[in-house]
Design a protein around this motif. Structure first.
Motif, PDB file in Angstrom:
ATOM      1  N   TRP A  39       3.572   5.134   6.597  1.00 33.87           N
ATOM      2  CA  TRP A  39       4.759   4.815   5.797  1.00 33.87           C
ATOM      3  C   TRP A  39       4.702   5.409   4.404  1.00 33.87           C
ATOM      4  N   SER A  40       3.486   5.661   3.895  1.00 30.48           N
ATOM      5  CA  SER A  40       3.422   6.270   2.564  1.00 30.48           C
ATOM      6  C   SER A  40       3.974   7.693   2.610  1.00 30.48           C
ATOM      7  N   ALA A  41       3.858   8.351   3.769  1.00 34.97           N
ATOM      8  CA  ALA A  41       4.438   9.693   3.891  1.00 34.97           C
ATOM      9  C   ALA A  41       5.963   9.622   3.777  1.00 34.97           C
ATOM     10  N   TYR A  42       6.556   8.622   4.432  1.00 36.21           N
ATOM     11  CA  TYR A  42       8.005   8.444   4.300  1.00 36.21           C
ATOM     12  C   TYR A  42       8.374   8.095   2.867  1.00 36.21           C
ATOM     13  N   MET A  43       7.585   7.180   2.297  1.00 36.54           N
ATOM     14  CA  MET A  43       7.866   6.730   0.940  1.00 36.54           C
ATOM     15  C   MET A  43       7.813   7.904  -0.022  1.00 36.54           C
ATOM     16  N   ALA A  44       6.836   8.796   0.199  1.00 36.15           N
ATOM     17  CA  ALA A  44       6.681   9.946  -0.691  1.00 36.15           C
ATOM     18  C   ALA A  44       7.968  10.769  -0.735  1.00 36.15           C
TER      19      ALA A  44
ATOM     20  N   PHE B  78      11.033  -0.127   3.514  1.00 43.28           N
ATOM     21  CA  PHE B  78      10.363  -1.426   3.649  1.00 43.28           C
ATOM     22  C   PHE B  78      10.870  -2.168   4.888  1.00 43.28           C
ATOM     23  N   ILE B  79      12.186  -2.148   5.059  1.00 42.67           N
ATOM     24  CA  ILE B  79      12.775  -2.885   6.185  1.00 42.67           C
ATOM     25  C   ILE B  79      12.339  -2.269   7.508  1.00 42.67           C
ATOM     26  N   ALA B  80      12.374  -0.934   7.557  1.00 42.76           N
ATOM     27  CA  ALA B  80      11.923  -0.257   8.771  1.00 42.76           C
ATOM     28  C   ALA B  80      10.464  -0.590   9.049  1.00 42.76           C
ATOM     29  N   LEU B  81       9.665  -0.587   7.972  1.00 41.88           N
ATOM     30  CA  LEU B  81       8.243  -0.910   8.111  1.00 41.88           C
ATOM     31  C   LEU B  81       8.077  -2.328   8.660  1.00 41.88           C
TER      32      LEU B  81
ATOM     33  N   GLY C  80       0.798  -1.215   0.000  1.00 41.98           N
ATOM     34  CA  GLY C  80       0.000   0.000   0.000  1.00 41.98           C
ATOM     35  C   GLY C  80       0.831   1.267   0.000  1.00 41.98           C
ATOM     36  N   SER C  81       1.935   1.269   0.757  1.00 42.79           N
ATOM     37  CA  SER C  81       2.645   2.538   0.953  1.00 42.79           C
ATOM     38  C   SER C  81       3.401   2.988  -0.291  1.00 42.79           C
ATOM     39  N   LEU C  82       3.869   2.042  -1.105  1.00 42.60           N
ATOM     40  CA  LEU C  82       4.648   2.462  -2.277  1.00 42.60           C
ATOM     41  C   LEU C  82       3.802   3.241  -3.285  1.00 42.60           C
ATOM     42  N   PRO C  83       2.679   2.676  -3.757  1.00 37.41           N
ATOM     43  CA  PRO C  83       1.878   3.473  -4.708  1.00 37.41           C
ATOM     44  C   PRO C  83       1.341   4.772  -4.113  1.00 37.41           C
ATOM     45  N   ILE C  84       0.887   4.731  -2.859  1.00 41.87           N
ATOM     46  CA  ILE C  84       0.388   5.978  -2.256  1.00 41.87           C
ATOM     47  C   ILE C  84       1.524   6.992  -2.172  1.00 41.87           C
TER      48      ILE C  84
ATOM     49  N   MET D 177      14.139 -14.462  13.017  1.00 41.43           N
ATOM     50  CA  MET D 177      13.059 -14.442  12.032  1.00 41.43           C
ATOM     51  C   MET D 177      12.994 -13.087  11.317  1.00 41.43           C
ATOM     52  N   PHE D 178      13.012 -12.007  12.112  1.00 39.96           N
ATOM     53  CA  PHE D 178      12.971 -10.674  11.508  1.00 39.96           C
ATOM     54  C   PHE D 178      14.171 -10.482  10.587  1.00 39.96           C
ATOM     55  N   TRP D 179      15.343 -10.940  11.082  1.00 39.11           N
ATOM     56  CA  TRP D 179      16.559 -10.730  10.301  1.00 39.11           C
ATOM     57  C   TRP D 179      16.487 -11.450   8.964  1.00 39.11           C
ATOM     58  N   VAL D 180      15.969 -12.664   8.955  1.00 40.07           N
ATOM     59  CA  VAL D 180      15.897 -13.432   7.714  1.00 40.07           C
ATOM     60  C   VAL D 180      15.060 -12.673   6.680  1.00 40.07           C
ATOM     61  N   PHE D 181      13.920 -12.162   7.098  1.00 46.58           N
ATOM     62  CA  PHE D 181      13.071 -11.444   6.150  1.00 46.58           C
ATOM     63  C   PHE D 181      13.738 -10.156   5.665  1.00 46.58           C
ATOM     64  N   CYS D 182      14.283  -9.403   6.611  1.00 46.52           N
ATOM     65  CA  CYS D 182      14.877  -8.118   6.224  1.00 46.52           C
ATOM     66  C   CYS D 182      16.117  -8.309   5.367  1.00 46.52           C
ATOM     67  N   PHE D 183      16.927  -9.292   5.731  1.00 49.34           N
ATOM     68  CA  PHE D 183      18.144  -9.540   4.966  1.00 49.34           C
ATOM     69  C   PHE D 183      17.786  -9.986   3.547  1.00 49.34           C
ATOM     70  N   SER D 184      16.734 -10.804   3.418  1.00 50.08           N
ATOM     71  CA  SER D 184      16.311 -11.227   2.079  1.00 50.08           C
ATOM     72  C   SER D 184      15.933 -10.018   1.237  1.00 50.08           C
ATOM     73  N   MET D 185      15.175  -9.098   1.846  1.00 43.47           N
ATOM     74  CA  MET D 185      14.783  -7.905   1.103  1.00 43.47           C
ATOM     75  C   MET D 185      16.019  -7.130   0.654  1.00 43.47           C
ATOM     76  N   SER D 186      16.959  -7.011   1.559  1.00 42.61           N
ATOM     77  CA  SER D 186      18.165  -6.251   1.258  1.00 42.61           C
ATOM     78  C   SER D 186      18.938  -6.885   0.102  1.00 42.61           C
ATOM     79  N   ARG D 187      19.123  -8.210   0.161  1.00 42.54           N
ATOM     80  CA  ARG D 187      19.872  -8.886  -0.897  1.00 42.54           C
ATOM     81  C   ARG D 187      19.143  -8.769  -2.223  1.00 42.54           C
ATOM     82  N   TYR D 188      17.830  -8.946  -2.180  1.00 46.04           N
ATOM     83  CA  TYR D 188      17.085  -8.900  -3.425  1.00 46.04           C
ATOM     84  C   TYR D 188      17.181  -7.503  -4.053  1.00 46.04           C
ATOM     85  N   SER D 189      17.145  -6.485  -3.204  1.00 49.48           N
ATOM     86  CA  SER D 189      17.223  -5.132  -3.752  1.00 49.48           C
ATOM     87  C   SER D 189      18.581  -4.886  -4.408  1.00 49.48           C
TER      88      SER D 189
END
Lengths: 257, 364
Positions: free
Chosen positions: B242-247, B296-299, B172-176, B341-353
């Protein structure tokens, strides 16, 4: 479209561009003063003048990259207004080549040439690619079609930019200092393309300092200073017998070395 | 007898630049000072990591189902495995957990499909991921239709809730944010002011306040008959926040695109939305991938704040487990597992980016 103040099918001998009493200000700065200009179909015009004389601003008014405050601009029978639809209609007829090429770096050369055909002219992709390759061939860069702009030299990029503009099949081409950002050895390849284009009968307005180009292809040379058209004449007269002192001074400065 | 007049040419020395030895030489032991520093670093790392490995792996207890299984000195992972289902599903009814499984599996499949460049039909899969999947997930998770038993959101929890909040927030936050960023640069004063006010309001308020307001204050202003779901309110709050930050991240990217790009697009007859959608945004978004993923990671990590309005996300559910009188004293295991658990998800996002950035790189 509604033909209220613009003819829907301009006749062949109506002017390509007609400008009457054009005035433009940047805040208090008066950039263009009382410009009157008529560009005939197929005419090739070179605009020159010292920097800050308003020559780029002038041709950028013709496709509404700059907004004018006073006067009338008619391009191919369509009067320039604030109306977005009308501006976009004019822009589809006016090709432009920029000093810094302004290719889209995230798209391949081929996509640079196709994107507006498919999205603005709504052509099928295959047809757009065919047109694109045709013009890339003409500017002799078809073999680089799948590269990205960042992989090409400045001269190559500018030739792609010319092809990209031609793909929209414009009635008139505006060149805004097309060779000023190029290394000297690349200027010729771009000028060659422009000369060829001129010989094919394209209506052209070129802001340039390339006086050799002006001498060989221009039908008319316009000299601008401080936002005014000081002098306009065929190249022989312009270079050999300039009337105004300012023109003489300008010519002595740029031809002197 | 044959005699040589020249020396036999020396053989080339064995190539020491390759292989493990070569790598060690080049990177750790190229010179006395570096060798010494490397040795010190290795000793310090071992001193620090050995006890951790001993606690978490070697002396740890893995098997069993009660606390009696934990006899060793090390970590008691039985604590986690015994409550693993609760950690994943929260209080979702046992008999209905297959629905969560389907949604999670489908989500993993969609993400993998979209993330792996070789797989075909990206456009259709993407469309399904954005339109079909949310509806399907909504119907499946919430139930109440098509003979599915209704599961109110107060029974949701654990990883499943964390992923729901994070996914809705991210999607939601990215398009907004993009729309707000474009609005903030708009020529139209009304649009611009609305966007500025929206961004500055949401960005100026702590997320905890937003969540409190969503759960406590909002019901005061709407009639009691209208019942907003608590999770829904939190989701909307998180999305706007988060959409405000994203903006602002996206605006940074828009700012960096030279005006010549838009001029060229104008000169080719493109209207505003085509100029933005085809020329400016693709370049701007590519430029700010690090910033977007950062957000995204902060979110993702801040989803754990929903625990303050009584929603049991991954962290909250583990915390709740700590108070179980049968399992007192395993806080470390709980927090380490939650962090992992949190680290696995966040690290995956980071690597993928990072991978995406390399893939989209076209400048040379």
């Amino acid at each position: 479209m509604t033909a209220s103040n613009s003819a829907s099918t301009p006749s062949p001998d109506s002017p390509m561009i007609q400008v009457e009493g054009l005035n433009k200000w940047y805040g208090d700065f008066h950039v263009l003063r009382d410009i009157d200009l008529t560009v005939a179909r197929g005419e090739r015009i070179v605009v020159c003048g010292p920097s800050g004389s308003g020559k780029s601003t002038l041709i950028r008014c013709f496709n509404h990259l700059e907004e004018h405050q006073q006067g009338r601009i008619v391009v191919d029978g369509v009067t320039m207004t604030q109306d977005v639809k009308r501006i976009e209609q004019i822009r589809r007829n006016v090709g432009m080549v920029f000093q810094h090429f302004n290719l889209f770096p995230h798209l391949s050369v081929l996509d640079n040439c196709c994107i507006s055909q498919t999205w603005v002219q709504k052509k099928p992709r295959a047809e757009a690619e065919k047109t694109a390759m045709e013009f890339l061939e003409r500017v002799q860069i078809a073999d680089q079609a799948h590269k990205y702009p960042g992989q090409l030299s400045g001269g190559q990029q500018q030739r792609v930019a010319i092809a990209r503009a031609l793909c929209m099949r414009p009635e008139v081409m505006l060149f805004d200092e097309p060779t000023s950002a190029l290394d000297p050895e690349m200027i010729k390849e771009v000028l060659d393309v422009m000369v060829e284009l001129a010989h094919d009968g394209m209506t052209m307005l070129c802001v340039t300092h390339e006086m050799g180009f002006a001498k060989t292809v221009a039908d008319r040379v316009i000299f601008m200073d401080q936002g005014q058209i000081i002098e306009q004449a065929p190249p022989e007269t312009f270079f050999n017998n300039p009337e105004s002192e300012r023109t003489q001074l300008f010519l002595s400065q740029i031809l002197g070395h | 007898m044959a005699t040589r007049t020249e020396m036999i040419e020396a053989r080339r020395p064995p190539d020491m630049r390759r292989g493990a030895v070569g790598w060690l030489r080049a990177n750790l032991f190229n010179g006395p000072l570096n060798s010494m520093l490397s040795l010190v670093a290795i000793v310090l790392l071992t001193m620090a990591l050995w006890p951790l490995a001993q606690w978490a792996l070697i002396d740890a207890d893995w098997l069993g189902s009660t606390r009696e299984a934990c006899t060793g000195e090390g970590a008691c992972w039985v604590f986690i495995s015994a409550r693993f289902e609760t950690i994943i599903y929260g209080f979702y009814p046992d008999a209905e957990r297959w629905r969560v499984d389907i949604v999670l599996a489908l989500m993993a499949l969609l993400i993998a499909w979209l993330a792996i460049p070789r797989l075909p039909a990206k456009r259709w899969v993407g469309l399904f991921a954005l339109v079909g999947f949310p509806v399907l997930a909504f119907v499946l998770l919430l139930g109440g239709h098509f003979g599915l038993e209704a599961v109110p959101t107060r029974e949701w929890g654990g990883l499943m809730l964390t992923l729901t909040v994070a996914t809705v927030g991210i999607v939601g936050s990215l398009p907004i944010g993009v729309v707000l960023a474009l609005g903030r640069r708009s020529q139209m004063p009304l649009v611009r002011s609305l966007c500025v006010v929206f961004i500055e309001f949401w960005r100026g308020v702590p997320l905890i306040t937003v969540l409190f307001m969503a759960s406590v204050m909002l019901p005061l202003f709407v009639p009691t008959e209208v019942e907003f779901d608590k999770l829904l309110r939190a989701l909307i709050g998180i999305m706007f926040f988060w959409s405000a930050y994203m903006a602002e991240v996206v605006r940074g990217g828009l700012q960096a695109i030279p005006s010549g790009q838009e001029e060229a697009a104008k000169a080719l007859g493109m209207g505003y939305w085509r100029r933005m959608g085809l020329i400016v945004l693709p370049q701007a978004l590519k430029l700010v991938i690090p910033g977007i993923v950062n957000t995204f990671i902060a979110l993702f990590k801040d989803t754990s704040l929903v625990l303050i309005i009584g929603l049991f996300d991954l962290l909250a559910i583990i915390r709740a487990g700590l108070t179980d009188s049968n399992w007192l004293g395993f806080a470390t295991e709980g927090y380490v597992f939650a962090a992992l658990m949190f680290w696995v998800f966040c690290f995956s996002m980071s690597r993928y980016s990072q991978y995406i950035e390399r893939r989209l790189h076209t400048g040379h």
